[in-house]
Design an enzyme around this catalytic site. Structure first.
Site, PDB file in Angstrom:
ATOM      1  N   CYS A  86       0.860  -1.186   0.000  1.00  0.00           N
ATOM      2  CA  CYS A  86       0.000   0.000   0.000  1.00  0.00           C
ATOM      3  C   CYS A  86       0.893   1.231   0.000  1.00  0.00           C
ATOM      4  O   CYS A  86       1.859   1.301   0.776  1.00  0.00           O
ATOM      5  CB  CYS A  86      -0.910  -0.010   1.226  1.00  0.00           C
ATOM      6  SG  CYS A  86      -2.033   1.406   1.303  1.00  0.00           S
ATOM      7  N   HIS A 128      -9.051  -3.725  -2.643  1.00  0.00           N
ATOM      8  CA  HIS A 128      -8.131  -3.027  -1.732  1.00  0.00           C
ATOM      9  C   HIS A 128      -8.597  -1.590  -1.506  1.00  0.00           C
ATOM     10  O   HIS A 128      -8.650  -1.113  -0.364  1.00  0.00           O
ATOM     11  CB  HIS A 128      -6.713  -3.049  -2.321  1.00  0.00           C
ATOM     12  CG  HIS A 128      -5.697  -2.379  -1.458  1.00  0.00           C
ATOM     13  ND1 HIS A 128      -4.882  -3.080  -0.603  1.00  0.00           N
ATOM     14  CD2 HIS A 128      -5.357  -1.071  -1.313  1.00  0.00           C
ATOM     15  CE1 HIS A 128      -4.090  -2.233   0.030  1.00  0.00           C
ATOM     16  NE2 HIS A 128      -4.344  -1.002  -0.402  1.00  0.00           N
ATOM     17  N   GLU A 129      -8.980  -0.909  -2.580  1.00  0.00           N
ATOM     18  CA  GLU A 129      -9.389   0.499  -2.464  1.00  0.00           C
ATOM     19  C   GLU A 129     -10.753   0.630  -1.789  1.00  0.00           C
ATOM     20  O   GLU A 129     -10.973   1.579  -1.017  1.00  0.00           O
ATOM     21  CB  GLU A 129      -9.379   1.186  -3.829  1.00  0.00           C
ATOM     22  CG  GLU A 129      -8.054   1.130  -4.575  1.00  0.00           C
ATOM     23  CD  GLU A 129      -6.815   1.470  -3.750  1.00  0.00           C
ATOM     24  OE1 GLU A 129      -6.923   2.217  -2.749  1.00  0.00           O
ATOM     25  OE2 GLU A 129      -5.721   0.985  -4.099  1.00  0.00           O
ATOM     26  N   HIS A 132     -10.200   0.594   1.782  1.00  0.00           N
ATOM     27  CA  HIS A 132      -9.811   1.930   2.256  1.00  0.00           C
ATOM     28  C   HIS A 132     -11.055   2.788   2.520  1.00  0.00           C
ATOM     29  O   HIS A 132     -11.127   3.468   3.550  1.00  0.00           O
ATOM     30  CB  HIS A 132      -8.923   2.636   1.232  1.00  0.00           C
ATOM     31  CG  HIS A 132      -7.468   2.388   1.407  1.00  0.00           C
ATOM     32  ND1 HIS A 132      -6.769   2.842   2.493  1.00  0.00           N
ATOM     33  CD2 HIS A 132      -6.580   1.750   0.625  1.00  0.00           C
ATOM     34  CE1 HIS A 132      -5.497   2.492   2.382  1.00  0.00           C
ATOM     35  NE2 HIS A 132      -5.363   1.825   1.242  1.00  0.00           N
TER      36      HIS A 132
END
Length: 138
Positions: A86, A128-129, A132
């Protein structure tokens, strides 16, 4: 505008708010920052540039950038274990479960709704985003 990358875990762990038409400048900053970090980054979420909005930008399989506002993974198939890096954190992260094929509901830059399916590398980046956006730091 190219923005600095947020590295404060406390901030990154906060869930993001829904994005709307007033947040399009944040989306452009996200794209500019992704492009500026092209050599070391394949996806960004708005909280990574200090904005708690549900906006992500990911590099697609052709090298283009796909921007999603308010992305939600609605379907996920074929789980596997992945080790990820990341831009906001140093080194590789612990193993996390990802899915090879996903369907995502999101709004485009015109605030028009879409639902699309993605697979493999692009699916992993999106997951993954979206983590976030949810305040999950892998």
């Amino acid at each position: 505008m190219i923005r600095p990358i947020m590295t404060r875990r406390f901030f990154l762990r906060q869930p993001s708010e829904q994005a709307g038409p007033d947040d399009l400048a944040i989306a452009q900053d996200l794209v500019d920052t992704l492009e500026a970090n092209r050599e070391r980054c394949i996806g960004l979420a708005a909280n990574m540039i200090g904005q708690l909005k549900r906006i992500i930008a990911v590099r697609d399989e052709h090298g283009g950038v796909l921007v999603m506002l308010n992305p939600v993974v609605t379907k996920a198939h074929e789980p596997y274990e992945a080790v990820e890096g990341c831009l906001s954190l140093k080194g590789l992260r612990s193993t996390t479960t990802r899915y090879r094929r996903i369907t995502v509901a999101y709004d485009d830059l015109s605030m028009q709704p879409h639902e699309e399916s993605f697979s493999d590398r692009v699916a992993q980046i999106i997951q993954h985003e979206v983590d976030h956006c949810n305040g999950v730091v892998v």
